[in-house]
Scaffold this active site. Structure first.
Site, PDB file in Angstrom:
ATOM      1  N   HIS A   1      14.312  46.893  58.740  1.00  0.00           N
ATOM      2  CA  HIS A   1      14.589  48.269  58.302  1.00  0.00           C
ATOM      3  C   HIS A   1      16.022  48.608  58.705  1.00  0.00           C
ATOM      4  CE1 HIS A   1      13.047  52.732  58.163  1.00  0.00           C
ATOM      5  NE2 HIS A   1      14.315  52.622  57.751  1.00  0.00           N
TER       6      HIS A   1
ATOM      7  N   HIS B   1      19.673  50.076  56.813  1.00  0.00           N
ATOM      8  CA  HIS B   1      20.426  50.555  55.638  1.00  0.00           C
ATOM      9  C   HIS B   1      21.867  50.094  55.813  1.00  0.00           C
ATOM     10  CE1 HIS B   1      17.112  53.318  54.482  1.00  0.00           C
ATOM     11  NE2 HIS B   1      16.893  53.315  55.788  1.00  0.00           N
TER      12      HIS B   1
ATOM     13  N   GLU C   1       7.820  59.519  58.145  1.00  0.00           N
ATOM     14  CA  GLU C   1       8.935  59.720  59.086  1.00  0.00           C
ATOM     15  C   GLU C   1       8.959  61.216  59.387  1.00  0.00           C
ATOM     16  OE1 GLU C   1      12.861  59.131  57.403  1.00  0.00           O
ATOM     17  OE2 GLU C   1      13.802  58.908  59.383  1.00  0.00           O
TER      18      GLU C   1
ATOM     19  N   HIS D   1       9.643  54.119  52.637  1.00  0.00           N
ATOM     20  CA  HIS D   1       9.641  55.005  53.800  1.00  0.00           C
ATOM     21  C   HIS D   1       8.490  56.005  53.613  1.00  0.00           C
ATOM     22  CE1 HIS D   1      13.661  53.491  54.421  1.00  0.00           C
ATOM     23  NE2 HIS D   1      14.006  54.383  55.321  1.00  0.00           N
TER      24      HIS D   1
ATOM     25  N   ASP E   1      17.542  50.943  61.637  1.00  0.00           N
ATOM     26  CA  ASP E   1      17.671  51.979  60.596  1.00  0.00           C
ATOM     27  C   ASP E   1      19.139  52.173  60.185  1.00  0.00           C
ATOM     28  OD1 ASP E   1      16.648  53.721  58.756  1.00  0.00           O
ATOM     29  OD2 ASP E   1      16.074  55.281  60.173  1.00  0.00           O
ATOM     30  N   ASP E   2      19.877  53.023  60.919  1.00  0.00           N
ATOM     31  CA  ASP E   2      21.285  53.306  60.621  1.00  0.00           C
ATOM     32  C   ASP E   2      22.058  53.199  61.937  1.00  0.00           C
ATOM     33  OD1 ASP E   2      21.087  54.367  57.701  1.00  0.00           O
ATOM     34  OD2 ASP E   2      19.525  55.447  58.795  1.00  0.00           O
TER      35      ASP E   2
HETATM   36  N1  HPA Z   1      15.178  57.985  56.313  1.00  0.00           N
HETATM   37  C1  HPA Z   1      15.319  58.301  55.030  1.00  0.00           C
HETATM   38  N2  HPA Z   1      16.369  57.960  54.312  1.00  0.00           N
HETATM   39  C2  HPA Z   1      17.337  57.260  54.883  1.00  0.00           C
HETATM   40  C3  HPA Z   1      17.265  56.902  56.200  1.00  0.00           C
HETATM   41  C4  HPA Z   1      16.122  57.284  56.962  1.00  0.00           C
HETATM   42  O1  HPA Z   1      15.955  57.003  58.157  1.00  0.00           O
HETATM   43  N3  HPA Z   1      18.406  56.209  56.468  1.00  0.00           N
HETATM   44  C5  HPA Z   1      19.112  56.134  55.333  1.00  0.00           C
HETATM   45  N4  HPA Z   1      18.474  56.776  54.355  1.00  0.00           N
HETATM   46 ZN    ZN Z   2      15.395  54.141  56.945  1.00  0.00          ZN
END
Ligand code: HPA
Ligand code: ZN
Length: 341
Positions: free
Chosen positions: A16, A18, A199, A196, A277-278
């Site tokens: 996961h 991006h 969250e 996703h 994630d990011d």
């Molecule tokens: N959630 C939803 N969209 C996203 C995320 C995330 O953590 N990171 C980049 N786009």
């Molecule tokens: Zn994500």
């Protein structure tokens, strides 16, 4: 005291991630300069200090704004190469990498530019960095389903490079079922399916992603804990969840890392994996997340090893590589820990 040998991180898969979220402020400034784009920040440090978020949307606003510096194939190649170097240093042996084509095509950057640029780095990754890769095309769920379908069609010439589709961006109010037709078309095109869910959105979105979209893995999924029956199902079906602890804290889904439900998720028998994630925005890459879990929640070596094993089991690698990665993990010797003084 003799120094301890330097710890080598557990070999693992990152499922996961991006690629746009790996854009470090320093590289953002280099690319902005190269492309003649003015950033509303004087220095990378000033930009980094803007990385304080109140929720998912406040993060997405900055994340999409910064994608403006990515324009050419070379920019995407440089972005991916920088991630792969860092990932290798964090023990990543396989990475499944999301990209958001609509964040680029909406600015006039062709999807071919994005895919060819990323592929320049990914094509050499196993040989250069020991990291095998897959690409996951992610649809922006806050845009209309017709946009996602058009994006899938634009991606058709590049499907030999793309393994799966995903669903990201602002979750609440954009349930998985909105993309039922798009996912059916992606499945018919031979793509694997993830999304996703859970969250910021409710647990019902997790069930809907499984039942209506037919996904194999859930990204995040932490809100499943609010629904006992759903947890029982996820355990029974061993649906992998790609949990991102630093992200959950930075986006205020969880107050503090010490409060993260990951230990409860493991205890429930869920097939939990950990990813970043990011990472540029959320304060660390995947091994930093593993170490954060050790420090803040007291996860044991055995639990961290289980997370690494789960990541390999839940990945889309071919079976020979899965066997090799599992063998590598089994052979990995945990570094000795100096007892607390
Ligand atoms: N959630 C939803 N969209 C996203 C995320 C995330 O953590 N990171 C980049 N786009
Ligand atoms: Zn994500």
């Amino acid at each position: 005291m003799t120094p301890l040998p330097k710890a080598t991180p557990l070999p693992k898969a990152e499922l996961h991630l991006h690629i746009e979220g790996t854009l470090e402020p320093e590289l953002a400034f280099v690319l902005a300069e190269r492309n003649g784009i003015d950033l509303p920040y004087a220095t990378p440090e000033q930009l980094r200090s803007a990385y304080a978020f109140s929720d998912l949307q406040s993060f997405l606003d900055l994340y999409y704004r910064l994608t403006a510096v990515l324009r050419t194939e070379q920019d995407f190649a440089d972005l991916a190469e920088a991630y792969l170097v860092r990932a290798a240093g964090q023990g990543v042996r396989h990475a499944e990498i999301f990209f958001d084509p609509q964040a680029h095509t909406s600015r006039g950057v062709d999807i071919g530019t994005v895919v060819r640029g990323l592929a320049q780095a990914l094509d050499h990754s196993e040989e250069r960095h020991g990291v095998s890769t897959r690409l996951i095309l992610s649809f922006l769920r806050d845009l209309p389903a017709e946009d996602a379908m058009r994006t899938l069609d634009e991606a058709r010439p590049y499907l030999d490079r793309i393994s799966a589709v995903g669903l990201d961006s602002a979750e609440v109010g954009h349930p998985p079922a909105k993309f039922a037709e798009v996912y059916a078309a992606a499945r018919a095109a031979g793509l694997r399916l993830v999304a996703h869910a859970g969250e910021e959105g409710p647990p019902g979105y997790i069930a809907e992603a499984l039942d209506v979209l037919g996904v194999e893995r859930i990204d995040h999924g932490i809100r499943c804990l609010e629904d006992e029956d759903l947890v029982a199902r996820l355990v029974a079906e061993q649906i992998p969840l790609t949990v991102c602890p630093f992200s959950n804290v930075r986006l205020r889904c969880v107050d503090r890392l010490e409060d993260h439900p990951l230990p409860a998720m493991l205890a429930a028998g869920l097939l939990v994996t950990v990813s970043s994630d990011d990472p540029s925005y959320f304060g660390g890459y995947v091994e930093d997340n593993y170490q954060g879990l050790r420090t803040a929640l007291g996860l044991t070596d055995e639990q961290l090893r289980q997370l690494a094993r789960n990541s390999i089991l839940a990945s889309f690698v071919d079976e020979p590589r899965r066997e090799r990665l599992l063998a590598e993990l089994a052979a990995h010797v945990a570094p000795p820990h100096r007892p607390e003084a």
